[in-house]
Design an enzyme around this catalytic site. Sequence first.
Site, short mmCIF file in Angstrom:
data_model
loop_
_atom_site.label_atom_id
_atom_site.label_comp_id
_atom_site.label_asym_id
_atom_site.label_seq_id
_atom_site.Cartn_x
_atom_site.Cartn_y
_atom_site.Cartn_z
N HIS A 63 0.80 -1.22 0.00
CA HIS A 63 0.00 0.00 0.00
C HIS A 63 0.83 1.27 0.00
O HIS A 63 0.28 2.37 0.14
CB HIS A 63 -0.94 0.01 1.22
CG HIS A 63 -2.02 -1.01 1.14
ND1 HIS A 63 -2.50 -1.68 2.25
CD2 HIS A 63 -2.72 -1.49 0.08
CE1 HIS A 63 -3.44 -2.53 1.87
NE2 HIS A 63 -3.59 -2.43 0.58
N LYS A 64 2.14 1.16 -0.15
CA LYS A 64 3.00 2.34 -0.05
C LYS A 64 3.26 2.97 -1.42
O LYS A 64 2.88 2.43 -2.45
CB LYS A 64 4.31 1.96 0.65
CG LYS A 64 4.12 1.39 2.05
CD LYS A 64 3.26 2.29 2.92
CE LYS A 64 3.16 1.80 4.36
NZ LYS A 64 2.34 0.58 4.50
#
Length: 395
Positions: free
Chosen positions: A176-177
Amino acid sequence: MGEEEERAVIEVLRSGSLCRFYGPSDPKYVLSFEAQAREYYGVRHAIAVNSCTGALECAIAAIGLEPGDEVILPAFMWVSNISAVVRANAIPILCEIDDSFTLSPPDIENKISSRTKLIIAVHMAGGQCDMDAIMMIANRHGIPVLEDVAQSNGGELHGRKLGTIGAAGVFSLQLHKNITSGEGGLIVTNDKRLAERSFAAHDIGLRLLDGHLVGGDPKDIVWGSGRRMSELAGALASVQMQKLSAIVRQMRRSHDRIISLIADLPGIVFRRLIDSSGSTGSFIIIVLDTPRRASDIALRLKEGGMHHVYRLAEYLLHIYSNITALVQKVPLSPAGEPWSLASSNGVALNYAKGACPKSDDLFSRSLIIPIASCLTSDQEEDAANLIIHATKIAN
């Protein structure tokens, strides 16, 4: 993800060299990722690891904490910040956040004691901590600062890359980065000793010298934790690193455009950005006037298709009082450490809701909205219109 990542991963698979150090052919991708990181962040040392949790633990091991030492960190963070401190046999000391949703410098001053040995500055939700104020406090007291840049990779503060201002910085490459290798992490520093100790901690307790693992002075030896990044993850990371600047530009553009479309809504304010031009634009944080209105708007946004919107009070393990192991002070062993090592200054350690009342108030009235890196103009307008509609009809 594109064909570049596919080609890199396939090359690693065909080479048979899946470890960063050796194989039938010379591995190159983890080394390439580290070299790119040194250039991008403008640092002397970069160590790739298998997660940001691993990066935190290795950096903390490199900095060196003694049992019962205190570490100041914000009420708004990720559970790994807490777990890395506890696993080092140290005591987490919660600090209030301010309207930047990062560490409140005045409350840092309130929380410093003779046992404070580290400050973890967590750059949350694409924004920045007030590092000028934090470093002034830290330097005055002789306390190192570790920057957690997991949610703000690619961000800057007045022209300085986040993660390069304190003693060391750690980054996440989790799914999710801003860039990802599925799982992965990075440690950056300009301090040679911290770099060597971080490298030793991420491997088998030995440092790297001229391409060889070697021992060292006993005071510089640490226990290794097997946190090496695989060559497969390095292949993804080295390609993704080349895209970071473009990804951040796109997110910031979408963030700023959506903000401009909803800026005139009554009854809302936005979180304060220390340096708006240096934010990554990966999240919008909206502060409402009441908790009830925040809950109502969050529900209406989810019903409208924004499935990952949260009222911050319910933002899972990013909120201190949602971390059950912290609230209950779960020990590392039956001996009760690190809690049994807490300072006898007469102040009981309390991590339940209410321990950080100013932060709790912000959590109860705020919404966090993630911004994707590939939004079209139509999608930006749709998002803004949904926020406008939900805000107007909310109780």
